[in-house]
Design a protein around this motif. Sequence first.
Motif, PDB file in Angstrom:
ATOM      1  N   UNK A  43     -19.017 -47.297 -12.478  1.00 52.59           N
ATOM      2  CA  UNK A  43     -20.467 -47.510 -12.547  1.00 52.59           C
ATOM      3  C   UNK A  43     -20.843 -48.956 -12.846  1.00 52.59           C
ATOM      4  N   UNK A  44     -20.012 -49.630 -13.604  1.00 51.59           N
ATOM      5  CA  UNK A  44     -20.330 -51.003 -13.992  1.00 51.59           C
ATOM      6  C   UNK A  44     -19.725 -52.037 -13.050  1.00 51.59           C
ATOM      7  N   UNK A  45     -19.089 -51.569 -11.985  1.00 50.06           N
ATOM      8  CA  UNK A  45     -18.476 -52.491 -11.024  1.00 50.06           C
ATOM      9  C   UNK A  45     -19.521 -52.981 -10.024  1.00 50.06           C
ATOM     10  N   UNK A  46     -19.367 -54.233  -9.614  1.00 49.79           N
ATOM     11  CA  UNK A  46     -20.142 -54.697  -8.458  1.00 49.79           C
ATOM     12  C   UNK A  46     -19.535 -54.094  -7.205  1.00 49.79           C
ATOM     13  N   UNK A  47     -20.257 -54.177  -6.098  1.00 49.06           N
ATOM     14  CA  UNK A  47     -19.722 -53.650  -4.842  1.00 49.06           C
ATOM     15  C   UNK A  47     -18.416 -54.352  -4.491  1.00 49.06           C
ATOM     16  N   UNK A  48     -18.379 -55.676  -4.721  1.00 44.48           N
ATOM     17  CA  UNK A  48     -17.176 -56.443  -4.397  1.00 44.48           C
ATOM     18  C   UNK A  48     -15.996 -55.996  -5.256  1.00 44.48           C
ATOM     19  N   UNK A  49     -16.251 -55.770  -6.548  1.00 43.87           N
ATOM     20  CA  UNK A  49     -15.182 -55.328  -7.437  1.00 43.87           C
ATOM     21  C   UNK A  49     -14.692 -53.927  -7.055  1.00 43.87           C
ATOM     22  N   UNK A  50     -15.646 -53.102  -6.687  1.00 42.67           N
ATOM     23  CA  UNK A  50     -15.321 -51.733  -6.272  1.00 42.67           C
ATOM     24  C   UNK A  50     -14.468 -51.717  -5.012  1.00 42.67           C
ATOM     25  N   UNK A  51     -14.872 -52.511  -4.004  1.00 41.35           N
ATOM     26  CA  UNK A  51     -14.107 -52.595  -2.757  1.00 41.35           C
ATOM     27  C   UNK A  51     -12.719 -53.170  -3.009  1.00 41.35           C
ATOM     28  N   UNK A  52     -12.653 -54.173  -3.890  1.00 41.79           N
ATOM     29  CA  UNK A  52     -11.367 -54.792  -4.221  1.00 41.79           C
ATOM     30  C   UNK A  52     -10.431 -53.763  -4.845  1.00 41.79           C
ATOM     31  N   UNK A  53     -10.962 -52.969  -5.771  1.00 45.38           N
ATOM     32  CA  UNK A  53     -10.140 -51.988  -6.465  1.00 45.38           C
ATOM     33  C   UNK A  53      -9.543 -50.988  -5.486  1.00 45.38           C
ATOM     34  N   UNK A  54     -10.369 -50.480  -4.584  1.00 43.99           N
ATOM     35  CA  UNK A  54      -9.891 -49.493  -3.616  1.00 43.99           C
ATOM     36  C   UNK A  54      -8.890 -50.118  -2.647  1.00 43.99           C
ATOM     37  N   UNK A  55      -9.240 -51.271  -2.086  1.00 51.72           N
ATOM     38  CA  UNK A  55      -8.406 -51.894  -1.057  1.00 51.72           C
ATOM     39  C   UNK A  55      -7.060 -52.326  -1.605  1.00 51.72           C
ATOM     40  N   UNK A  56      -7.043 -52.858  -2.815  1.00 49.84           N
ATOM     41  CA  UNK A  56      -5.781 -53.329  -3.374  1.00 49.84           C
ATOM     42  C   UNK A  56      -4.794 -52.169  -3.546  1.00 49.84           C
ATOM     43  N   UNK A  57      -5.318 -50.980  -3.848  1.00 50.73           N
ATOM     44  CA  UNK A  57      -4.447 -49.825  -3.974  1.00 50.73           C
ATOM     45  C   UNK A  57      -3.833 -49.412  -2.649  1.00 50.73           C
ATOM     46  N   UNK A  58      -4.649 -49.410  -1.594  1.00 47.67           N
ATOM     47  CA  UNK A  58      -4.153 -49.045  -0.264  1.00 47.67           C
ATOM     48  C   UNK A  58      -3.114 -50.056   0.217  1.00 47.67           C
ATOM     49  N   UNK A  59      -3.431 -51.334   0.073  1.00 47.82           N
ATOM     50  CA  UNK A  59      -2.508 -52.379   0.503  1.00 47.82           C
ATOM     51  C   UNK A  59      -1.191 -52.278  -0.267  1.00 47.82           C
ATOM     52  N   UNK A  60      -1.290 -51.980  -1.548  1.00 45.20           N
ATOM     53  CA  UNK A  60      -0.080 -51.838  -2.358  1.00 45.20           C
ATOM     54  C   UNK A  60       0.812 -50.704  -1.887  1.00 45.20           C
ATOM     55  N   UNK A  61       0.205 -49.588  -1.480  1.00 45.83           N
ATOM     56  CA  UNK A  61       0.986 -48.455  -0.981  1.00 45.83           C
ATOM     57  C   UNK A  61       1.704 -48.835   0.310  1.00 45.83           C
ATOM     58  N   UNK A  62       0.984 -49.477   1.215  1.00 44.60           N
ATOM     59  CA  UNK A  62       1.590 -49.885   2.489  1.00 44.60           C
ATOM     60  C   UNK A  62       2.707 -50.902   2.256  1.00 44.60           C
ATOM     61  N   UNK A  63       2.444 -51.884   1.396  1.00 42.58           N
ATOM     62  CA  UNK A  63       3.445 -52.916   1.121  1.00 42.58           C
ATOM     63  C   UNK A  63       4.705 -52.307   0.502  1.00 42.58           C
ATOM     64  N   UNK A  64       4.511 -51.275  -0.325  1.00 47.15           N
ATOM     65  CA  UNK A  64       5.650 -50.644  -0.966  1.00 47.15           C
ATOM     66  C   UNK A  64       6.542 -49.876  -0.005  1.00 47.15           C
ATOM     67  N   UNK A  65       6.003 -49.553   1.172  1.00 49.45           N
ATOM     68  CA  UNK A  65       6.773 -48.780   2.150  1.00 49.45           C
ATOM     69  C   UNK A  65       7.523 -49.654   3.147  1.00 49.45           C
TER      70      UNK A  65
END
Length: 238
Positions: free
Chosen positions: A153-175
């Motif tokens: 709730x306290x995240x900006x849109x940019x922070x929110x998008x960063x949080x989600x995207x970094x997780x996806x990228x991390x999963x792909x990179x780990x594979x």
Amino acid sequence: MKIKKIHCLVLCIALLLSLTGCGANTSNYQAYVKSVITSNYLGVTDEYVRLTGANADDAEATYLQNVTRLADNLSMFYNLDISGDPELAPAMVDLAKQIYSKAKFDVGTPYKDNNINYVDVTIYPIDIVNQTYPEIVEYVAGFNQAVENGDYNDYTKEEYEYEFASGVIGILAGAVESIDYSTPETVKVRIITTEDSYYIGSEDFRNIDKYIILTDANAPEAVSATATDASPSDSTGE
């Protein structure tokens, strides 16, 4: 919202179609085809430059263009809004390089069929999309639950998008290091010859590109929702 299918990744062929192998020596056909694939996906351009007389900087630019296209398609597939992010946008390009570095293929010896020269290319399609699908689905479900709980709730849109995207990228990179491959596919590549040169047609380029990375994911199209379905202000905790 459904996770989008990756758009067809079309090989960047504008440069390559204007450049040909020199001479009529059929023994070069195998090396030429291998050099084209290696240049486009592995970024190793020396042999391609030697065989075609291409400008080395142009060949490198073509490789980077191809890598950027994969990065953009992966971002669209997973609904990642990272185009303007100074950290994640380059990270996605680096991930695309790592994925393409795993390109696996065998180039056969030239042969003739009805007096036409061919080279068979056996490609082992990179299957990272299906490989990571279960983990991505689990991650999305957990992220969406956190949204519903009001964790962002306290995240900006940019922070929110960063949080989600970094997780996806991390999963792909780990594979990447233990990347999966799908069933091999063979592309019959025609060598188009002129009096003193030869080249590969655009249709065969597209067929090669079609199988380098599997984009027709077999996993179900729908997951519960992607995290980009709702902004932080739309979450139930507001």
